[in-house]
Design a protein around this motif. Structure first.
Motif, mmCIF file in Angstrom:
data_model
loop_
_atom_site.group_PDB
_atom_site.id
_atom_site.type_symbol
_atom_site.label_atom_id
_atom_site.label_comp_id
_atom_site.label_asym_id
_atom_site.label_seq_id
_atom_site.Cartn_x
_atom_site.Cartn_y
_atom_site.Cartn_z
ATOM 1 N N TYR A 94 43.173 25.658 37.593
ATOM 2 C CA TYR A 94 43.627 26.775 36.770
ATOM 3 C C TYR A 94 44.237 27.816 37.705
ATOM 4 O O TYR A 94 43.823 27.953 38.863
ATOM 5 C CB TYR A 94 42.453 27.353 35.978
ATOM 6 N N TYR A 95 45.235 28.534 37.216
ATOM 7 C CA TYR A 95 45.962 29.441 38.107
ATOM 8 C C TYR A 95 46.562 30.601 37.320
ATOM 9 O O TYR A 95 46.673 30.560 36.083
ATOM 10 C CB TYR A 95 47.080 28.685 38.837
ATOM 11 N N LEU A 96 46.927 31.655 38.052
ATOM 12 C CA LEU A 96 47.605 32.794 37.446
ATOM 13 C C LEU A 96 49.021 32.394 37.062
ATOM 14 O O LEU A 96 49.785 31.920 37.911
ATOM 15 C CB LEU A 96 47.650 33.972 38.425
ATOM 16 N N LYS A 97 49.354 32.581 35.809
ATOM 17 C CA LYS A 97 50.681 32.196 35.330
ATOM 18 C C LYS A 97 51.782 32.914 36.113
ATOM 19 O O LYS A 97 52.841 32.344 36.391
ATOM 20 C CB LYS A 97 50.787 32.527 33.844
ATOM 21 N N PRO A 103 48.696 28.467 46.430
ATOM 22 C CA PRO A 103 47.500 29.188 46.890
ATOM 23 C C PRO A 103 47.388 30.627 46.401
ATOM 24 O O PRO A 103 46.286 31.095 46.101
ATOM 25 C CB PRO A 103 47.629 29.116 48.416
ATOM 26 N N SER A 104 48.499 31.347 46.270
ATOM 27 C CA SER A 104 48.418 32.746 45.837
ATOM 28 C C SER A 104 48.017 32.886 44.365
ATOM 29 O O SER A 104 47.656 33.979 43.926
ATOM 30 C CB SER A 104 49.764 33.447 46.056
ATOM 31 N N GLY A 105 48.060 31.770 43.613
ATOM 32 C CA GLY A 105 47.706 31.849 42.207
ATOM 33 C C GLY A 105 46.454 31.093 41.826
ATOM 34 O O GLY A 105 45.978 31.193 40.696
ATOM 35 N N GLU A 120 45.279 21.969 50.323
ATOM 36 C CA GLU A 120 44.534 20.720 50.237
ATOM 37 C C GLU A 120 43.546 20.750 49.077
ATOM 38 O O GLU A 120 43.367 19.754 48.361
ATOM 39 C CB GLU A 120 43.797 20.453 51.554
ATOM 40 N N GLN A 121 42.884 21.888 48.860
ATOM 41 C CA GLN A 121 41.951 22.006 47.735
ATOM 42 C C GLN A 121 42.690 21.893 46.398
ATOM 43 O O GLN A 121 42.192 21.280 45.451
ATOM 44 C CB GLN A 121 41.195 23.337 47.822
#
Length: 432
Positions: A94-97, A103-105, A120-121
């Motif tokens: 899950y990430y910031l739209k 990585p920044s999201g 990698e994660q």
């Protein structure tokens, strides 16, 4: 009194930082966020409960992708604290739209903190959610353009429109994100083809090199054009008629290059390597044969595509006919040559070697004058083609003859220029 932990987070007010905390819990093992409790665990409360509750629910729904709301439960405690229970999501990461799948999201939970996930994660979470088919996984790069792909589709009269992206496998079916297949055919493709030109068959006398980048369609065009420049032509005459002979059949170069592009393992970052020397061309692609296949299976036309959707696109464009036919076609082009294409496989590489036909043809033209190519000689040549060399003892075993007869056959082949000897005594080996 409660304390913050790996699964508990306190927030005095509902700020935008809340979204990364929700993402971190959904990407890890789940957890609980309390809005209206200070860092010491004291319930301070929130003033406008209704407005805060609405802003939180709408914000989480709009700011986070994929949709995480099905894993969230909201509870109002003592009419002053909002409790947000987040379960571990099933469609990570899950990430910031606003930031995208990078990585920044993307955030994960480490101790009492929510931190950015490493590349990698992110790849590991994507693989766990999408499965192990690389081309179907979501691409970490989403800012993609398709100018070369559009040109290729137009050239072969096939529609390339955004509404076709999901059918082609370019976009994910659930949240409309670009897949790794999209990255491969995009102008931003990070995989490359490297061509090196050498002056000897040991690949030591370096002459030139090129690296081709961009969409695999662009790489195909550029690499093929360069290989054709390396494809020298010799001439012979029958009476007044001039007959040209290329080192390599144009179709064989095309099929070998297409095979390297369509079947390589794109989950590795290394390049396709093409080594050109005076005696042949080596096409080396990352990724050995899929389990259950052998080099003999490939020669027979049996094929199991590693990148099924990429192969389907190339098939739509009529760049390939069907699985397995390309290699068979190459062997048919070499059917009259004493030197045959070779396949060499390791667990992580697939090497396909095209011999220089003019080397083969010149030997065949000399044969009527110097020697007759007997079935036993053909067996020896085939063995060397498959294994690279042959020893005196292997000649005896292969032909079922004694040392004197083996010596006579080998001597005739050396005199005809078919083979050459290296070393002495028991270490002696013969190569083409």
């Amino acid at each position: 009194m409660q304390f913050e932990s790996e699964n508990i987070e306190f927030k005095l007010r509902a700020t935008d930082d809340l979204y990364k905390e929700v993402i971190a819990f959904a990407n890890t093992d789940g957890g609980t966020i309390y809005i209206g409790i200070d860092d010491n665990g004291n319930a301070v409360g929130i003033t406008d409960v209704d407005e805060t509750y609405t802003r939180i629910t709408n914000g989480i729904r709009d700011a986070i992708q994929p949709d995480v709301t099905m894993f969230i439960k909201y509870t109002l405690q003592d009419n002053q604290v909002v409790k947000i229970s987040i379960g571990e999501g099933s469609y990570k990461p899950y990430y910031l739209k606003s930031k995208g799948l990078k990585p920044s999201g993307v955030y994960i939970r480490q101790g009492t903190s929510s931190v950015q996930a490493s590349s990698e994660q992110i790849r590991r979470m994507t693989k766990e959610s999408d499965g192990d088919v690389y081309e179907e996984m979501r691409s970490m790069e989403q800012d993609l353009t398709f100018k070369a792909a559009e040109k290729a589709f137009h050239k072969y009269n096939v529609e390339f429109a955004e509404e076709k992206y999901r059918v082609l496998g370019i976009k994910d079916t659930s949240d409309a994100l670009y897949t790794n297949l999209a990255h491969i055919i995009s102008d931003q493709c990070t995989h490359t083809i490297k061509v090196a030109v050498f002056g000897d068959d040991m690949n030591t006398q370096f002459r030139d090199s090129k690296e081709f980048t961009g969409s695999v369609f662009q790489q195909l065009e550029d690499a093929f054009s360069y290989l054709m420049l390396c494809n020298k032509t010799t001439a012979s005459f029958e009476g007044l008629e001039r007959i040209d002979h290329s080192d390599y059949p144009e179709e064989a170069l095309r099929e070998a290059l297409l095979n390297s592009i369509v079947h390589r393992d794109y989950s590795f970052s290394g390049s396709i390597i093409i080594n050109v020397n005076d005696n042949g061309i080596e096409f080396i692609s990352i990724g050995g044969l899929l389990p259950g296949l052998s080099p003999d299976d490939i020669k027979s036309g049996i094929s199991q595509p590693r990148n099924k959707k990429l192969a389907e696109i190339f098939h739509r464009l009529h760049l390939i006919e069907s699985y397995g036919t390309g290699i068979r076609r190459i062997y048919s082009l070499y059917c009259d040559c004493s030197l045959q294409p070779r396949i060499e496989v390791t667990p992580n590489t697939f090497k396909f070697i095209l011999p220089n036909m003019n080397k083969s043809v010149s030997m065949r033209k000399d044969m009527p004058r110097k020697a007759t190519l007997t079935p036993q000689m053909e067996m020896i040549l085939d063995y060397i083609n498959e294994n690279g060399d042959i020893t005196d003892s292997e000649v005896q075993t292969l032909l079922g003859v004694k040392s004197t007869r083996a010596y006579t056959i080998v001597k005739s082949m050396k005199s005809a220029g078919l083979i050459t000897a290296h070393g002495r005594g028991t270490d002696k080996k013969y190569t083409l």
